[in-house]
Design an enzyme around this catalytic site. Structure first.
Site, mmCIF file in Angstrom:
data_model
loop_
_atom_site.group_PDB
_atom_site.id
_atom_site.type_symbol
_atom_site.label_atom_id
_atom_site.label_comp_id
_atom_site.label_asym_id
_atom_site.label_seq_id
_atom_site.Cartn_x
_atom_site.Cartn_y
_atom_site.Cartn_z
ATOM 1 N N GLY A 31 38.841 30.883 37.433
ATOM 2 C CA GLY A 31 38.766 30.993 38.896
ATOM 3 C C GLY A 31 37.750 32.016 39.361
ATOM 4 O O GLY A 31 36.902 32.472 38.600
ATOM 5 N N HIS A 37 29.830 28.447 37.587
ATOM 6 C CA HIS A 37 30.900 27.454 37.443
ATOM 7 C C HIS A 37 30.536 26.151 38.170
ATOM 8 O O HIS A 37 30.762 25.057 37.660
ATOM 9 C CB HIS A 37 32.202 27.962 38.073
ATOM 10 C CG HIS A 37 32.778 29.189 37.448
ATOM 11 N ND1 HIS A 37 32.763 30.408 38.074
ATOM 12 C CD2 HIS A 37 33.401 29.379 36.253
ATOM 13 C CE1 HIS A 37 33.350 31.298 37.306
ATOM 14 N NE2 HIS A 37 33.742 30.715 36.192
ATOM 15 N N GLY A 147 30.007 27.434 29.581
ATOM 16 C CA GLY A 147 28.729 28.071 29.875
ATOM 17 C C GLY A 147 28.138 28.780 28.663
ATOM 18 O O GLY A 147 28.870 29.356 27.847
ATOM 19 N N GLN A 148 26.822 28.753 28.573
ATOM 20 C CA GLN A 148 26.107 29.406 27.475
ATOM 21 C C GLN A 148 26.240 30.940 27.531
ATOM 22 O O GLN A 148 26.077 31.607 26.526
ATOM 23 C CB GLN A 148 24.630 28.981 27.504
ATOM 24 C CG GLN A 148 23.721 29.668 26.511
ATOM 25 C CD GLN A 148 24.141 29.439 25.056
ATOM 26 O OE1 GLN A 148 24.667 28.381 24.702
ATOM 27 N NE2 GLN A 148 23.928 30.438 24.206
ATOM 28 N N GLN A 153 32.147 32.174 22.596
ATOM 29 C CA GLN A 153 33.257 31.293 22.995
ATOM 30 C C GLN A 153 32.874 29.824 22.765
ATOM 31 O O GLN A 153 33.677 29.048 22.244
ATOM 32 C CB GLN A 153 33.586 31.535 24.458
ATOM 33 C CG GLN A 153 34.559 30.525 25.049
ATOM 34 C CD GLN A 153 35.028 30.919 26.428
ATOM 35 O OE1 GLN A 153 35.914 31.741 26.551
ATOM 36 N NE2 GLN A 153 34.470 30.338 27.471
HETATM 37 O O1 PAF Z 1 35.427 31.267 29.969
HETATM 38 C C1 PAF Z 1 36.519 31.369 30.567
HETATM 39 O O2 PAF Z 1 36.576 31.462 31.786
HETATM 40 C C2 PAF Z 1 37.797 31.390 29.767
HETATM 41 O O3 PAF Z 1 37.647 32.078 28.573
HETATM 42 C C3 PAF Z 1 38.400 30.002 29.531
HETATM 43 C C4 PAF Z 1 37.480 29.134 28.693
HETATM 44 C C5 PAF Z 1 38.659 29.319 30.864
HETATM 45 C C6 PAF Z 1 39.726 30.118 28.794
HETATM 46 O O4 PAF Z 1 40.659 30.854 29.509
#
Ligand code: PAF
Length: 281
Positions: A31, A37, A147-148, A153
């Site tokens: 959020g 985003h 996202g890069q 992650q």
């Molecule tokens: O990148 C994020 O915002 C978070 O790590 C995710 C992938 C939504 C997991 O909570």
């Protein structure tokens, strides 16, 4: 656009959507959406018939003393932006919905989650892998977009999908930046005026590394030392790490070759910011 709060309801809708033969795209978020985003939603719109954006500030990926409570939240604004940018559903479960009483199942990846950010945030990727696994089961997407900026992650999630045979395509979208190069992040909100000004050094240091490589430099340590010097000149910067690693196993490199991830994590006041570039050397 629908707002769904219950896991069961989301699962039912995902099943119905798949039965109709529609392609589901998922954008997992915490959020407080920014242009980064929104670019993921727009990118997903090109590929999907049905877009689900999840909003969940996931407690299990925050360590003790981190900013779980303080993490910025604005659901009303987020929903408006998601609608305007082509989302069909906002999935916004409560903590109790995702982690009900007695919850005790976690997803842990070895090796790659201990490096870079994992060395400073030892439980972070366990939380990310767990919640993303749950979101995949609940939303049943054909593909998901990340996202890069969160390079590690993205690598962890690609590995997770491969190891657990999810059969979900992972799309990694380019980092969206402010006009001075600072990568967009919900955490930029924490920056004071001075810290915000100093934080633009992250992108400049990465661009500096790129120029060195383009000029023929291959020594990782010489590149890292140069970046370190640039960043530490900023009065509010406190470096967690600067690393040059391979983009699969995240192993530190001595000599740059192949696909190289140059990644930084630096604290400016209470904001811990990350950024990176990938170079083909
Ligand atoms: O990148 C994020 O915002 C978070 O790590 C995710 C992938 C939504 C997991 O909570």
């Amino acid at each position: 656009m629908r707002i769904i709060k219950q896991v069961q309801q989301m699962q039912k809708l995902a099943k119905q959507t798949r039965t109709k033969g529609l392609k589901i795209g998922l954008i997992p978020t915490m959020g407080f959406l920014h242009e980064g985003h929104l670019s993921l939603i727009r990118l997903a719109r090109k590929e999907a018939d049905f877009i689900v954006v999840s909003i969940f500030v996931n407690p299990t990926q925050f360590g003790p003393g981190e900013d779980y409570q303080a993490y910025p939240r604005d659901l009303q604004r987020d929903c408006r932006l998601i609608g305007q940018n082509g989302g069909d559903v906002v999935f916004v479960p409560s903590s109790e919905e995702i982690y009900p009483e007695g919850y005790c199942t976690f997803v842990e990846l070895e090796g790659i989650t201990r490096k870079l950010c994992g060395a400073f945030r030892p439980t972070h990727f366990r939380g990310v892998a767990t919640v993303v696994t749950k979101l995949f089961y609940i939303v049943k997407p054909h593909f998901a977009v990340f996202g890069q900026k969160d390079a590690q992650q993205a690598i962890v999630i690609k590995r997770l999908v491969k190891d657990l045979n999810f059969g979900i395509k992972i799309i990694v979208a380019p980092t969206v930046r402010e006009s001075d190069g600072l990568a967009m992040s919900s955490r930029n909100l924490y920056l004071s005026e001075q810290e915000r000004e100093d934080a633009s050094v992250l992108y400049k240091s990465l661009q500096g590394a790129k120029s060195m490589v383009e000029a023929g430099e291959r020594s990782a340590s010489r590149i890292i030392v140069t970046m370190e010097k640039m960043i530490s000149e900023k009065p509010t910067a406190q470096i967690d790490y600067i690393a040059a690693v391979d983009d699969q196993q995240l192993e530190p490199l001595e000599q740059l070759s192949g696909e190289v991830l140059i990644a930084v994590a630096v604290r400016f006041g209470r904001a811990r910011l990350i950024d990176n570039i990938i170079l083909s050397v």
